[in-house]
Design an enzyme around this catalytic site. Structure first.
Site, PDB file in Angstrom:
ATOM      1  N   SER A 263      31.340  13.238   0.082  1.00  0.00           N
ATOM      2  CA  SER A 263      31.925  12.232   0.964  1.00  0.00           C
ATOM      3  C   SER A 263      31.184  10.890   0.838  1.00  0.00           C
ATOM      4  O   SER A 263      31.016  10.403  -0.265  1.00  0.00           O
ATOM      5  CB  SER A 263      31.919  12.772   2.395  1.00  0.00           C
ATOM      6  OG  SER A 263      32.952  12.184   3.114  1.00  0.00           O
ATOM      7  N   HIS A 404      38.172  18.810   4.078  1.00  0.00           N
ATOM      8  CA  HIS A 404      37.059  17.975   3.647  1.00  0.00           C
ATOM      9  C   HIS A 404      35.751  18.724   3.924  1.00  0.00           C
ATOM     10  O   HIS A 404      35.345  18.872   5.081  1.00  0.00           O
ATOM     11  CB  HIS A 404      37.125  16.679   4.460  1.00  0.00           C
ATOM     12  CG  HIS A 404      36.161  15.628   4.035  1.00  0.00           C
ATOM     13  ND1 HIS A 404      36.219  15.017   2.805  1.00  0.00           N
ATOM     14  CD2 HIS A 404      35.119  15.054   4.682  1.00  0.00           C
ATOM     15  CE1 HIS A 404      35.256  14.110   2.732  1.00  0.00           C
ATOM     16  NE2 HIS A 404      34.575  14.121   3.851  1.00  0.00           N
TER      17      HIS A 404
HETATM   18  C1  GTR Z   1      34.934   9.095   6.740  1.00  0.00           C
HETATM   19  C2  GTR Z   1      34.994   7.891   5.854  1.00  0.00           C
HETATM   20  C3  GTR Z   1      35.100   8.363   4.437  1.00  0.00           C
HETATM   21  C4  GTR Z   1      34.105   9.465   4.115  1.00  0.00           C
HETATM   22  C5  GTR Z   1      33.778  10.370   5.280  1.00  0.00           C
HETATM   23  C6  GTR Z   1      32.467  11.145   5.214  1.00  0.00           C
HETATM   24  O1  GTR Z   1      35.057   8.792   8.063  1.00  0.00           O
HETATM   25  O2  GTR Z   1      36.086   7.112   6.240  1.00  0.00           O
HETATM   26  O3  GTR Z   1      35.008   7.250   3.574  1.00  0.00           O
HETATM   27  O4  GTR Z   1      32.952   8.944   3.560  1.00  0.00           O
HETATM   28  O5  GTR Z   1      33.705   9.682   6.455  1.00  0.00           O
HETATM   29  O6  GTR Z   1      31.462  10.660   4.720  1.00  0.00           O
HETATM   30  O7  GTR Z   1      32.449  12.255   5.751  1.00  0.00           O
END
Ligand code: GTR
Length: 423
Positions: A263, A404
């Site tokens: 991420s 995610h």
């Molecule tokens: C989200 C962000 C993403 C991603 C994510 C993370 O909120 O918008 O770009 O990096 O966080 O790091 O879990």
């Protein structure tokens, strides 16, 4: 699990969640776009060989990303200031050697320092390759290992809404273990080194004062320049300092170090791997917008979202591209190409639409021609594969089912990729 940890840190402010809910997710509504040419120099000359890429085109792209995206980072310190705080040859039921290494950034003991957790397979007969990872939480969350000292963790106080650096609780041990798969890594004959990005700079707007960046300001300077590093630049710089240590550790095969991040830390791994060619392979797990995903694709997160929710991640100059992605003289295929000819793995998750899985695939696919200049096979297809069908040779990609996160499936693919590259 990450969502739990991140959630408990209250990093996702409510406006950010609203942005995720209302983003554009209809593939048929993605407008067409033209990517900037990867293999054309700014003066219009074509790049036809590896030498021109390495000596001329690569520095041009690196300079653009330094000036307009992540910001320029300071040079490495003349001498790495570190201390091996402990070594246990019988960690994890005798399966691992565990080292805890303190890396000091400044000269004063009050300056920020980072703790590196290093697990190496017990009984290795020669130096082992290592996965170096950046962690969202303290190193004690990597494994339920009572030998890892508990430290402090930045959390937001729900009452005052202020962030506080609070001592970690016993129950946090191993809280992110599913994302690290230590056993699988050790069984494959590799080591794992992890540091917490919060040791380097905590992750909230206005947190710079608690991190390493002020140590590099000139006397009288209170803010970083518009083209100087943001928090991602600081975390990436720290990954290189961890690499400095790994080069000194005789038990580590420092020619075979893979850099891993998920991420926002996947974005960080890509930038660190672009700057520091000592990393033999770079893994971007669901790095999304500002990472592997093509910015020009209007799908999921956009540049404005990044710069609004996380104004501290990138440099000030990057904000000029809010709603102006088509004006960027670069796109993610160019960032990914900076890893060539080393190994690159880009991974997505089906339900992680905010990160734009197809955009992540297209970033990797459009970067691949640079590997060809080196006589190496890149991803080998312009067609997005189905679920659980990794594709590619020196550039690899997969999309798995689920959310995610970082899972055992992801690690299995990374381990196979490492075995292929390091055979
Ligand atoms: C989200 C962000 C993403 C991603 C994510 C993370 O909120 O918008 O770009 O990096 O966080 O790091 O879990």
């Amino acid at each position: 699990m990450l969502r739990t940890i991140v959630g408990s840190l209250l990093m996702f402010a409510l406006p950010a969640l609203a942005q995720q809910a209302t983003a554009q997710y209809d593939e048929s509504k993605v407008p067409s776009y033209t990517l900037p040419e990867l293999l054309v120099l700014r003066n219009g000359e074509a790049v036809r060989d590896a030498k021109t890429w390495t000596n001329r085109r690569r520095p041009e792209i690196l300079a653009m990303y330094g000036a307009d995206v992540f910001g320029h980072s300071p040079a490495a310190p003349a001498k790495l200031n570190y201390e091996v705080a402990s070594i246990d040859g019988k960690a994890l039921d005798g399966k691992a050697i565990r080292k805890i290494v303190t890396i000091y950034v400044g000269e004063k003991t009050s300056d920020p320092k980072m703790n590196l957790l290093v697990y190496l397979p017990a009984g290795a007969k020669k130096p082992v390759p290592v996965f170096l990872g950046l962690s969202f939480a303290g190193i004690w969350t990597v494994a339920a290992d009572p030998g890892i000292p508990l430290g402090a963790q930045w959390v937001r106080n729900p009452g005052t809404r202020e962030y506080e650096n609070l001592p970690a609780q016993e129950k946090a041990r191993g809280a992110s273990a599913s994302q690290w798969q230590v056993q699988k890594i050790l069984d494959a004959g590799y080591g794992l080194a992890v540091f917490n990005y919060g040791d380097v700079e905590p992750d909230f707007a206005g947190s710079m004062k608690y991190g390493i960046r002020p140590l590099f300001l000139k006397p009288g300077q209170t803010e970083v320049a518009p083209d100087a590093w943001g928090a991602i630049g600081a975390w990436a710089w720290a990954a290189s300092r961890a690499m400095d240590y790994l080069e000194k550790d005789k038990d580590v095969d420092s020619k075979r170090v893979a850099l891993f991040g998920h991420s926002r830390l996947g974005k960080t791994a890509l930038w660190a791997g672009a700057l520091d060619t000592r990393f033999s392979l770079v893994i971007s797990n669901e790095s999304g917008e500002g990472g592997a995903a093509i910015s020009r694709r209007d799908f999921g997160e956009r540049t404005r979202n990044l710069n609004t929710s996380f104004p501290h991640w990138f440099d000030e100059n990057f904000k000029q591209y809010n709603d102006r992605e088509d004006q960027m003289p670069f796109d993610s295929h160019m960032l990914l190409a900076l890893i060539a000819p080393r190994g690159l793995y880009v991974a997505s998750a089906e339900e992680d639409r905010w990160s734009d899985p197809k955009g992540e695939f297209l970033g990797a696919a459009n970067a691949s021609p640079v590997w060809a200049l080196f006589g190496k096979k890149g991803i080998g297809t312009m067609e997005m594969p189905g679920l659980h069908q990794p594709v590619g040779a020196n550039v690899r990609y997969h999309i798995r089912a689920g959310k995610h996160d970082v899972t055992a499936y992801d690690w299995e693919q990374y381990l196979q990729f490492a075995a292929y590259l390091w055979k």
